[in-house]
Design a protein around this motif. Sequence first.
Motif, PDB file in Angstrom:
ATOM      1  N   GLY A   1     -49.790  81.274  82.109  1.00  0.00           N
ATOM      2  CA  GLY A   1     -50.077  80.013  81.425  1.00  0.00           C
ATOM      3  C   GLY A   1     -51.392  80.055  80.673  1.00  0.00           C
ATOM      4  N   ALA A   2     -52.345  80.835  81.166  1.00  0.00           N
ATOM      5  CA  ALA A   2     -53.657  80.932  80.518  1.00  0.00           C
ATOM      6  C   ALA A   2     -53.621  81.736  79.229  1.00  0.00           C
ATOM      7  N   ILE A   3     -52.590  82.551  79.047  1.00  0.00           N
ATOM      8  CA  ILE A   3     -52.535  83.403  77.851  1.00  0.00           C
ATOM      9  C   ILE A   3     -51.304  83.112  76.986  1.00  0.00           C
ATOM     10  N   THR A   4     -50.530  82.088  77.366  1.00  0.00           N
ATOM     11  CA  THR A   4     -49.316  81.750  76.625  1.00  0.00           C
ATOM     12  C   THR A   4     -49.333  80.282  76.231  1.00  0.00           C
ATOM     13  N   PRO A   5     -49.355  79.965  74.934  1.00  0.00           N
ATOM     14  CA  PRO A   5     -49.299  78.564  74.509  1.00  0.00           C
ATOM     15  C   PRO A   5     -47.885  78.006  74.648  1.00  0.00           C
ATOM     16  N   PRO A   6     -47.710  76.694  74.501  1.00  0.00           N
ATOM     17  CA  PRO A   6     -46.370  76.106  74.626  1.00  0.00           C
ATOM     18  C   PRO A   6     -45.363  76.670  73.630  1.00  0.00           C
ATOM     19  N   TYR A   7     -45.859  77.190  72.523  1.00  0.00           N
ATOM     20  CA  TYR A   7     -44.970  77.743  71.497  1.00  0.00           C
ATOM     21  C   TYR A   7     -44.889  79.274  71.589  1.00  0.00           C
ATOM     22  N   GLY A   8     -45.363  79.838  72.707  1.00  0.00           N
ATOM     23  CA  GLY A   8     -45.414  81.289  72.854  1.00  0.00           C
ATOM     24  C   GLY A   8     -44.302  81.841  73.715  1.00  0.00           C
TER      25      GLY A   8
ATOM     26  N   LEU B   1     -40.010  93.748  69.789  1.00  0.00           N
ATOM     27  CA  LEU B   1     -40.966  93.115  68.875  1.00  0.00           C
ATOM     28  C   LEU B   1     -40.446  93.145  67.436  1.00  0.00           C
ATOM     29  N   GLN B   2     -39.841  94.246  67.051  1.00  0.00           N
ATOM     30  CA  GLN B   2     -39.335  94.366  65.682  1.00  0.00           C
ATOM     31  C   GLN B   2     -38.218  93.368  65.409  1.00  0.00           C
ATOM     32  N   SER B   3     -37.377  93.125  66.425  1.00  0.00           N
ATOM     33  CA  SER B   3     -36.251  92.211  66.222  1.00  0.00           C
ATOM     34  C   SER B   3     -36.633  90.749  66.413  1.00  0.00           C
ATOM     35  N   HIS B   4     -37.831  90.519  66.950  1.00  0.00           N
ATOM     36  CA  HIS B   4     -38.219  89.146  67.263  1.00  0.00           C
ATOM     37  C   HIS B   4     -38.616  88.346  66.022  1.00  0.00           C
ATOM     38  N   GLY B   5     -39.292  88.982  65.093  1.00  0.00           N
ATOM     39  CA  GLY B   5     -39.773  88.249  63.924  1.00  0.00           C
ATOM     40  C   GLY B   5     -41.179  87.739  64.123  1.00  0.00           C
ATOM     41  N   ILE B   6     -42.145  88.659  64.255  1.00  0.00           N
ATOM     42  CA  ILE B   6     -43.540  88.281  64.504  1.00  0.00           C
ATOM     43  C   ILE B   6     -44.095  87.496  63.329  1.00  0.00           C
ATOM     44  N   GLY B   7     -44.712  86.376  63.623  1.00  0.00           N
ATOM     45  CA  GLY B   7     -45.327  85.558  62.594  1.00  0.00           C
ATOM     46  C   GLY B   7     -44.387  84.573  61.925  1.00  0.00           C
ATOM     47  N   ASN B   8     -43.125  84.640  62.239  1.00  0.00           N
ATOM     48  CA  ASN B   8     -42.146  83.721  61.676  1.00  0.00           C
ATOM     49  C   ASN B   8     -42.192  82.409  62.446  1.00  0.00           C
ATOM     50  N   VAL B   9     -42.505  81.302  61.763  1.00  0.00           N
ATOM     51  CA  VAL B   9     -42.677  80.017  62.451  1.00  0.00           C
ATOM     52  C   VAL B   9     -41.370  79.487  63.036  1.00  0.00           C
ATOM     53  N   HIS B  10     -40.264  80.108  62.692  1.00  0.00           N
ATOM     54  CA  HIS B  10     -38.983  79.707  63.261  1.00  0.00           C
ATOM     55  C   HIS B  10     -38.727  80.364  64.618  1.00  0.00           C
ATOM     56  N   HIS B  11     -39.641  81.230  65.039  1.00  0.00           N
ATOM     57  CA  HIS B  11     -39.530  81.918  66.325  1.00  0.00           C
ATOM     58  C   HIS B  11     -40.748  81.614  67.185  1.00  0.00           C
TER      59      HIS B  11
ATOM     60  N   ALA C   1     -44.052  82.354  69.156  1.00  0.00           N
ATOM     61  CA  ALA C   1     -45.129  83.305  68.890  1.00  0.00           C
ATOM     62  C   ALA C   1     -45.196  84.339  70.009  1.00  0.00           C
ATOM     63  N   VAL C   2     -45.303  85.617  69.639  1.00  0.00           N
ATOM     64  CA  VAL C   2     -45.432  86.649  70.675  1.00  0.00           C
ATOM     65  C   VAL C   2     -46.818  86.516  71.301  1.00  0.00           C
ATOM     66  N   SER C   3     -46.872  86.260  72.591  1.00  0.00           N
ATOM     67  CA  SER C   3     -48.138  85.898  73.233  1.00  0.00           C
ATOM     68  C   SER C   3     -48.531  86.818  74.375  1.00  0.00           C
ATOM     69  N   ALA C   4     -47.570  87.246  75.194  1.00  0.00           N
ATOM     70  CA  ALA C   4     -47.918  87.998  76.395  1.00  0.00           C
ATOM     71  C   ALA C   4     -46.854  89.026  76.720  1.00  0.00           C
ATOM     72  N   LEU C   5     -47.300  90.102  77.318  1.00  0.00           N
ATOM     73  CA  LEU C   5     -46.425  91.095  77.935  1.00  0.00           C
ATOM     74  C   LEU C   5     -46.713  91.063  79.423  1.00  0.00           C
TER      75      LEU C   5
ATOM     76  N   ASN D   1     -51.591  95.649  69.848  1.00  0.00           N
ATOM     77  CA  ASN D   1     -51.406  95.827  68.408  1.00  0.00           C
ATOM     78  C   ASN D   1     -50.611  94.675  67.796  1.00  0.00           C
ATOM     79  N   ALA D   2     -49.748  94.065  68.620  1.00  0.00           N
ATOM     80  CA  ALA D   2     -48.950  92.926  68.167  1.00  0.00           C
ATOM     81  C   ALA D   2     -49.663  91.593  68.382  1.00  0.00           C
ATOM     82  N   GLY D   3     -50.901  91.651  68.895  1.00  0.00           N
ATOM     83  CA  GLY D   3     -51.662  90.431  69.127  1.00  0.00           C
ATOM     84  C   GLY D   3     -51.374  89.747  70.442  1.00  0.00           C
ATOM     85  N   MET D   4     -50.793  90.489  71.394  1.00  0.00           N
ATOM     86  CA  MET D   4     -50.437  89.925  72.697  1.00  0.00           C
ATOM     87  C   MET D   4     -51.488  90.281  73.745  1.00  0.00           C
ATOM     88  N   LYS D   5     -51.549  89.471  74.795  1.00  0.00           N
ATOM     89  CA  LYS D   5     -52.324  89.789  75.989  1.00  0.00           C
ATOM     90  C   LYS D   5     -51.384  90.448  77.007  1.00  0.00           C
TER      91      LYS D   5
END
Length: 329
Positions: free
Chosen positions: A88-95, A141-151, A153-157, A183-187
Amino acid sequence: MLPLNLVAALPEMGGSKIATYHFNSDNGAPVCEQVMNALVNCNRGVEVAYGADRFTATLAEAYSNFFERETFIFPVPTGTAGNGLALGAITPPYGTIFCHERAHIVTTEAGAPEFYSGGGRMTLLAGEHHKISPAALECGLQSHGIGNVHHMAVSALSITQATEAGVVYEMDELGALSAIAHNAGMKVHLDGARLANAMVHLGATPAEMTWKAGVDVLTFGTIKNGTMNAEAVITFDPEIAKILSFMHKRAGHLCSKMRYMSVQLLSYLEDELWRRNALQANGNAARIADALRLCAGVELVHPVHINEVFAILPPSLLQALRDKVTLPL
């Protein structure tokens, strides 16, 4: 599959007594004597409440020494609470949290990470022995659509070490997964319910297993290795620690009599109790696995790295066990 609650009663060598062996969850084991003595010894006098006691005051230094760098530690009573708070500390509600499809944050924690993140979700990955491979993470990650507001946000592994199948990630695997995530901006979160068992299996230090491998926050499990009701959320990042300090209280885990949790976490490190207990547990599991390999028709489903053995037993062996003991349903 070998029932986890199997109790096998077998004759002792050279006598008529019955030796009872419990092949059960390590959650059901008694509290280690050293930890229980520490609890009794701290049960004297009056201490300042809500973590301001003299025992809790030494936690950060003890664990900073243990991990070989500044460490921020937040005691919690369960692993579910620890995983929920950490994620929860590293993942926002939209993550979204990338994890294995059989990770117990998915299968057995009732949506705690989603709850503590205020609406985050899971992105599930497959992998043999419940391990995520670097290739699987890259593909996900490639199939997820990083940065696409319709998906999301990649936040944590989130990586379980050792996995729910009792299999350990090698150090190069941890490093590779962390590098991809960062590299993908995740924690990176490490679910360490049986972390001590994994460390002794690899001969790795706490530092090598965590921050040196790219881990940002971890759930440090001790209950399965000897304590009563003390786990910890640990981070090496002061910014994550600031978030956790408020979440820890708001979630109801800043216990008023914190000394009883803190003293367990301190006792766990003394005289390397964590290592001794894990070595014994791993060794016992190896003995069981070796014995099962001598039995015709037994299949070990996963490699035995820690104190978990998953086996498929033939009907003849199951019947022999039933003849010795009544199996609980």
